[in-house]
Design a protein around this motif. Structure first.
Motif, short mmCIF file in Angstrom:
data_model
loop_
_atom_site.label_atom_id
_atom_site.label_comp_id
_atom_site.label_asym_id
_atom_site.label_seq_id
_atom_site.Cartn_x
_atom_site.Cartn_y
_atom_site.Cartn_z
N TRP A 133 22.12 72.27 123.84
CA TRP A 133 21.35 71.51 124.50
C TRP A 133 21.54 70.20 123.25
CZ3 TRP A 133 22.93 73.27 128.44
CH2 TRP A 133 22.57 74.91 128.71
N SER A 134 21.37 68.68 123.86
CA SER A 134 21.31 67.50 122.91
C SER A 134 19.98 67.45 122.41
CB SER A 134 21.66 66.30 123.50
OG SER A 134 20.49 65.38 122.78
N ARG A 145 18.33 65.23 121.03
CA ARG A 145 16.97 64.07 121.85
C ARG A 145 16.24 64.40 122.91
NH1 ARG A 145 18.70 62.70 126.99
NH2 ARG A 145 20.86 63.65 127.16
N THR A 165 27.08 69.20 130.45
CA THR A 165 26.86 69.35 129.05
C THR A 165 27.70 70.07 128.40
OG1 THR A 165 24.40 68.63 128.55
CG2 THR A 165 25.02 69.67 126.91
N ARG A 211 30.82 69.70 125.69
CA ARG A 211 31.59 70.85 124.78
C ARG A 211 32.35 71.46 124.66
NH1 ARG A 211 26.08 70.95 121.95
NH2 ARG A 211 24.44 68.95 121.98
#
Length: 242
Positions: A27-28, A30, A87, A91
């Motif tokens: 997970w980012s 951000r 995601t 990735r």
């Protein structure tokens, strides 16, 4: 994990070693700590119970939060699924398109690197990868189209590598679409059964599958001559009667 009629509770999922992988690292940054935790909880719920059988309460309970807590960070359950699937695909694609791979000139070595990395990624993130590959039906048409484009990019990257190897003589003439589909299927299907505590590490499995991929495009070797004692001799002359 095989689906059961009975649903798994948050406590069941937290204690299930089959749901332990490196998905929380996807997970980012951000996102804050809470939304990242909700995504990790959702991955486990979706993998164990399926998207449609999972409730927002299930996801929030995995973080020890109230059912309404999820909506503070994600407007809908479908957006949670989309974040996970998008995601995962981004990735995985970035991992095989790493400069360490694209800089490889030798076609066979490039194919080896791609399959090894693609397999390793799916093994190391097998829970998130299972959701990413097998819960696509839960997406809206718009979100599905966005993910489909990422899947096309992955397919094309591998097809280009195989076609390049055929063009330079490294690989035997093959049906590129069928061969690449088979290679990708090998790496993806392991998410159904792989466990990090198993006998093969993600890297070991990656190398093994890379060897299999190269065999699929290898030139056939020369046919060995038969052993001397199996070579038939000339037919015996017939003797006239009498």
């Amino acid at each position: 994990m095989a689906r059961r009629q009975a649903r798994f509770t948050a406590q069941d999922l937290a204690e299930d070693v089959r749901l332990r992988d490196d998905s929380p690292d996807l997970w980012s940054t951000r996102l804050g700590e809470v939304p990242r935790g909700l995504l990790t909880s959702a991955v486990r719920c979706f993998a164990a119970n399926g998207f449609h059988a999972t409730t927002t309460r299930d996801i929030s309970e995995g973080m020890g939060l109230s059912p309404a807590a999820l909506y503070v960070h994600f407007p809908s359950k479908e957006l949670v699924l989309f974040e996970i699937i998008r995601t995962g695909h981004e990735r995985a694609l970035a991992y095989i398109q790493d400069p360490a791979v694209t800089a490889v000139e030798d076609s066979a070595e490039r194919l080896r690197a791609i399959i090894a990395r693609y397999t390793t990624w799916h093994a190391r993130h097998h829970v998130a990868a299972r959701v990413s590959q097998y819960e696509l039906a839960g997406l809206t048409p718009e979100h599905y189209a966005e993910v489909l484009e990422l899947r096309h990019q992955t397919n094309e990257f591998l097809r280009d590598t195989v076609a390049r190897g055929m063009a330079d003589g490294s690989f035997a003439p093959v049906d590129v679409k069928r061969i690449t589909r088979a290679m990708l299927s090998l790496s993806i299907d392991l998410v159904r059964w792989y466990r990090l505590e198993g006998s093969d590490s993600p890297e070991q499995l990656g190398e093994y599958y890379a060897d299999l991929a190269l065999k699929l495009v290898a030139h056939p070797g020369p046919t060995p001559p038969p052993d001397d004692d199996t070579i038939p001799g000339p037919p015996s002359p017939r003797r006239s009667a009498g």
